[in-house]
Design an enzyme around this catalytic site. Sequence first.
Site, PDB file in Angstrom:
ATOM      1  N   GLU A 119     -11.549   0.057   4.552  1.00 34.92           N
ATOM      2  CA  GLU A 119     -12.659   0.043   3.598  1.00 34.92           C
ATOM      3  C   GLU A 119     -13.497   1.293   3.793  1.00 34.92           C
ATOM      4  OE1 GLU A 119     -13.273  -1.942   1.097  1.00 34.92           O
ATOM      5  OE2 GLU A 119     -11.607  -3.310   1.533  1.00 34.92           O
ATOM      6  N   HIS A 275     -12.892  -6.917  -0.887  1.00 35.51           N
ATOM      7  CA  HIS A 275     -13.467  -5.655  -0.414  1.00 35.51           C
ATOM      8  C   HIS A 275     -14.175  -5.795   0.932  1.00 35.51           C
ATOM      9  CE1 HIS A 275     -12.054  -3.643  -3.876  1.00 35.51           C
ATOM     10  NE2 HIS A 275     -12.903  -4.202  -4.721  1.00 35.51           N
TER      11      HIS A 275
END
Length: 321
Positions: A119, A275
Amino acid sequence: MAIVFFSRFPLLRRFPVSSPALPYSSSIQLNRRITISASISTAEESTSSSSSLIQHTLSRTRWKPMCLYFTQGKCTKMDDPMHIDKFNHNCSLEFMQNAARLENLRQQEFEYFLVLDLEGKVEILEFPVLLFDAKTLDVVDLFHRFVRPTKMHEERINQYIEGKYGKLGVDRVWHDTAVPFAEVIEQFEVWLSERQLWRNELGVCLNNAAFVTCGNWDLKTKVPQQCSVAGMKLPPYFNEWINLKDVFLNFYKRRAPGMLSMMRELQIPLSGSHHLGIDDSNNIARVIHHMLTDGALLQITAKRNPRSPEKVEFLFKNRII
């Protein structure tokens, strides 16, 4: 720490925690003396036979978010019933094994898959790796670190984290635990070595394991960029990987350009927060589990030229661009 030597014998199927979780403090710095307690594992050993797979069923309970201090070996509330009831402290996948589907399993080229989903677009903010056992079809261990940007001033970091993790409610955990990328890689290499998956002295590929990513971006683009920013060489174990999108396309003959589309195609419900790297890695592992029980073979899809790291060879003719 004892030096680990490779042998021809297979790795143990479980990696039990050998010491209590590290005490938590907001200024803790994990260093070269990182211990196995900083990784998460289940304590039982399991066999690799199909019969044990059938019996190895996990009771489906209500979903709970993963304790992000626990994933980094820093949870100090393991004796708090309210905390345990609220957060998950088990990296194992929640699947009921279906005996009929197990008949489709194929012998894989690798014993373990390292499921990675980074990420952070400007710099890497999260580095989660799940250790997926290709025979037990389960996550048997994990390595998870939040990453502090190398070349950002504090105000920009705060804005970056608020925009990324604030909406997920985990920005406080990030600030409490994040360490620089070079330190993350140092700890990761210790973790790999302890599990006999790689040894610095050899400086070559992983031992009977392969990275699995959802796309090429993580290892083709982002890790080399972050290594450059951090002023370090690209570790050799990042030179090849399995892009699950390409395997999916060639196995099912259907395009799925992302994790969510693969999950929709396979009718797998999303678990956790999209996410959040550790949750996305878990969902990718669930896709892998489904594909293996359908009879898929996970093979290397991309290799980097060691002498010219910027050059990557893609091994599948049909692939997702």
